[in-house]
Design a protein around this motif. Sequence first.
Motif, PDB file in Angstrom:
ATOM      1  N   ALA A  70       0.838  -1.205   0.000  1.00 57.08           N
ATOM      2  CA  ALA A  70       0.000   0.000   0.000  1.00 57.08           C
ATOM      3  C   ALA A  70       0.871   1.252   0.000  1.00 57.08           C
ATOM      4  O   ALA A  70       0.553   2.244  -0.677  1.00 57.08           O
ATOM      5  N   ALA A  71       1.963   1.240   0.749  1.00 55.85           N
ATOM      6  CA  ALA A  71       2.863   2.394   0.775  1.00 55.85           C
ATOM      7  C   ALA A  71       3.482   2.632  -0.600  1.00 55.85           C
ATOM      8  O   ALA A  71       3.598   3.782  -1.059  1.00 55.85           O
ATOM      9  N   THR A  72       3.858   1.554  -1.271  1.00 54.25           N
ATOM     10  CA  THR A  72       4.422   1.686  -2.620  1.00 54.25           C
ATOM     11  C   THR A  72       3.408   2.300  -3.576  1.00 54.25           C
ATOM     12  O   THR A  72       3.733   3.203  -4.358  1.00 54.25           O
ATOM     13  N   GLU A  73       2.163   1.821  -3.508  1.00 59.58           N
ATOM     14  CA  GLU A  73       1.120   2.357  -4.376  1.00 59.58           C
ATOM     15  C   GLU A  73       0.882   3.842  -4.102  1.00 59.58           C
ATOM     16  O   GLU A  73       0.737   4.650  -5.025  1.00 59.58           O
ATOM     17  N   ALA A  74       0.845   4.216  -2.818  1.00 59.65           N
ATOM     18  CA  ALA A  74       0.603   5.613  -2.471  1.00 59.65           C
ATOM     19  C   ALA A  74       1.730   6.512  -2.962  1.00 59.65           C
ATOM     20  O   ALA A  74       1.496   7.635  -3.437  1.00 59.65           O
TER      21      ALA A  74
ATOM     22  N   ARG B 165       1.388   7.284  -6.557  1.00 59.08           N
ATOM     23  CA  ARG B 165       0.300   8.234  -6.840  1.00 59.08           C
ATOM     24  C   ARG B 165       0.660   9.663  -6.445  1.00 59.08           C
ATOM     25  O   ARG B 165      -0.153  10.564  -6.611  1.00 59.08           O
ATOM     26  N   GLY B 166       1.838   9.862  -5.854  1.00 57.09           N
ATOM     27  CA  GLY B 166       2.270  11.214  -5.556  1.00 57.09           C
ATOM     28  C   GLY B 166       2.187  11.619  -4.103  1.00 57.09           C
ATOM     29  O   GLY B 166       2.314  12.809  -3.793  1.00 57.09           O
ATOM     30  N   PHE B 167       1.998  10.673  -3.195  1.00 58.66           N
ATOM     31  CA  PHE B 167       1.913  10.985  -1.772  1.00 58.66           C
ATOM     32  C   PHE B 167       3.287  10.831  -1.114  1.00 58.66           C
ATOM     33  O   PHE B 167       4.126  10.037  -1.562  1.00 58.66           O
ATOM     34  N   VAL B 168       3.477  11.600  -0.050  1.00 58.88           N
ATOM     35  CA  VAL B 168       4.618  11.382   0.826  1.00 58.88           C
ATOM     36  C   VAL B 168       4.126  10.475   1.953  1.00 58.88           C
ATOM     37  O   VAL B 168       3.296  10.876   2.769  1.00 58.88           O
ATOM     38  N   VAL B 169       4.620   9.258   1.982  1.00 58.80           N
ATOM     39  CA  VAL B 169       4.054   8.239   2.870  1.00 58.80           C
ATOM     40  C   VAL B 169       4.821   8.217   4.191  1.00 58.80           C
ATOM     41  O   VAL B 169       6.051   8.267   4.219  1.00 58.80           O
ATOM     42  N   GLU B 170       4.056   8.166   5.264  1.00 56.69           N
ATOM     43  CA  GLU B 170       4.629   8.030   6.603  1.00 56.69           C
ATOM     44  C   GLU B 170       3.947   6.861   7.304  1.00 56.69           C
ATOM     45  O   GLU B 170       2.722   6.713   7.234  1.00 56.69           O
TER      46      GLU B 170
ATOM     47  N   THR C  73       1.097  15.553  -0.636  1.00 59.60           N
ATOM     48  CA  THR C  73       0.516  15.553   0.713  1.00 59.60           C
ATOM     49  C   THR C  73       1.007  14.336   1.498  1.00 59.60           C
ATOM     50  O   THR C  73       1.181  13.242   0.947  1.00 59.60           O
ATOM     51  N   LYS C  74       1.241  14.546   2.779  1.00 57.79           N
ATOM     52  CA  LYS C  74       1.680  13.432   3.628  1.00 57.79           C
ATOM     53  C   LYS C  74       0.502  12.497   3.891  1.00 57.79           C
ATOM     54  O   LYS C  74      -0.561  12.937   4.319  1.00 57.79           O
ATOM     55  N   LEU C  75       0.696  11.223   3.632  1.00 50.71           N
ATOM     56  CA  LEU C  75      -0.316  10.200   3.874  1.00 50.71           C
ATOM     57  C   LEU C  75       0.226   9.255   4.951  1.00 50.71           C
ATOM     58  O   LEU C  75       1.255   8.605   4.759  1.00 50.71           O
ATOM     59  N   ILE C  76      -0.460   9.214   6.073  1.00 45.70           N
ATOM     60  CA  ILE C  76      -0.052   8.336   7.167  1.00 45.70           C
ATOM     61  C   ILE C  76      -0.779   7.002   7.029  1.00 45.70           C
ATOM     62  O   ILE C  76      -2.017   6.970   6.983  1.00 45.70           O
TER      63      ILE C  76
END
Length: 657
Positions: free
Chosen positions: A396-400, A403-408, A438-441
């Motif tokens: 899921a983190a890889t997919e996010a 898509r342009g998210f900064v994953v945390e 945008t940061k996605l937690i």
Amino acid sequence: MDTTLTDPLVGKLLDGRYRVESRIARGGMATVYLALDIRLDRMVAVKVMHRTLAEDPAFVRRFIGEAKSVASLSHPNVVHVFDQGTDGGNVYLSMEYVPGRTLRDVLRARGRFPAREALEVMIPVLAALGAAHQAGMVHRDVKPENVLIADDGRVKVVDFGLARAIEATNQTRTGVMIGTIGYMSPEQVTSGAADARSDVYAAGIMLFELLTGRQPYEGDTPMSVAYRHVHDTVPVPSALLPGSHPLLDTLVAQATARDPAGRPADATAMLVAAVDAHRMLPRESGPVPAVPAAPVPAGPAAATQVHPAAPAPGPVNQTLIQPRADLLTGPAGGQAPPAAPAAPAAPKERRRPRARWFLIGLAVVMVIAVGVTGWLFSQDTSIKVPYLIGQNATLAATEAKQRGFVVEEGKAENDEKVPKGNVLRTEPTSGTEVEPGTKLIIIASAGPKRVAVPNVVGLSAPDARVKLAEAGLVPGSVRRQASDTVPRDQVMRTSPAVGNPVKEGSKVNLVVSAGLVMPDVKGMPRDQADQTLRTAGFVPEFVEQVDAAQPCTVIAQDPQPNTEVDKGAVVRLTLSQCANPEWHWPWENGQNPNDPGQNVIVIPNIVFKDVKAARQELQTAGMRVKVKKALGRGVVVAQIPAGGQPVPPGTEVTIWH
């Protein structure tokens, strides 16, 4: 007067678990309290049904069934139901506590919402309803009062299934409709039937109210409002708010179609339309300003003038503003222009081409400007948070990221349903529209929470119960068992055993030492009573008194038989007189045990034999047998008359084991 102080439930412990701290709200069907769950040490909202509902068995049965269904509905925009129960006359739900206000409170405080903000409230509401519809559930009572806006901006829908439980009560239908008639679909009013499309209708009414600040229908009585729902078409927002965007008119009109077949099939379908509308709305989320019509000059030339109109949806390069026709093509209708002062003809001819080309160039610039502006407004660079719940957290983190998210990665949380390592929830939630970068937690599941049964052996039962509750477990039954090694009233063991991992909230039973149980030595000879008590760990003390009973036998004891006592306790025994000259053996009264003519039997000595074998041996010898429990170990510890004595057949022999 503060009504909280007079509420009988405030300060009470509901169902032995929820300590009611204060009253939050009171409605037509229930009262909501803030309470502390003393088992899990967390604040919860407890909704207690009014007594008129709780006294109806049909309601209680339906209420319990609906509560179980809602508890299985896990969605970030649904208020979670933790527990359901009854305590005396109180039927209650324990729910997630969401600090904040209802959407109704927000509407009263600020009035109508700008278009984009209205959709940003409706999108999570529709996501919650969509999850319920996919699970086969219908809310039946969608309204601003059942939407909570948390202090941190989260949107939560509450009271799933409560309206359905109400249908099973003896309350009048009118009594239920008064509070929600403004949002009832035509089919609910006419037949009481409700499905997912009924929730869509109510959501459409709520969107109308968010945009305009009022409900579409008002009346002096509930029935007059119900009549309009059945027979009228809900107006579009622009009817009350001129300039409202056509996309919003379309969304409300589709959701509130009188025929259910004309509405979106469920809330998920309406959610897709709402997200698309939000994406296509301009960033300025207020209503589209109306473009006033330009004044039309009097005279024949007015017929040839073309004025700018309000922009309509279309290709970005569509010409929205055109030059005035009379400036490009000359006067219409073949009429000559008004006479001008005499002047040389040549200069006039030289000025006309220059003016015409200037105006044409100006028109071209205006068209290009309008096209570029439309193109800029049509570009929506925002992205939506994908639905990642239940997926492997790493994937899921890889997919996010793609898509342009900064994953945390957030701290994992325990969950009974989502497997360990899979996504439990995201912040922001799925479907939220955000800017790229945008940061996605991503919060993963830590799997089911398991608690090791704490070591409470050696504690008193009350202390053990406290320690179990502190560990998140539920103290169960307490069983007492005799023990000559564990002091009385101390815990001997638990079930499940100490150290075993169990589900949080599981019940743990206790086995508590009853200490030693006082043996029954009444009627036992002194020597055997003394040995029996000392073997069991007691200190016997003897007192003789004159008595006609068999000499030197116990006729009373203190403590009484079967009393729980500590090891080493002193036992006071009262004996019959050990030297009784008036008591004689049978052969001393003319009988001779050695005389073959005398019918006597010698009692076998069965001390230390198995009680069953001893009984059989005595009965075979012609004795009557009475068995008494002393230590209860299955081995004979005493007998009377003693072994080796001659007695007549049928003599009763008492044995202790």
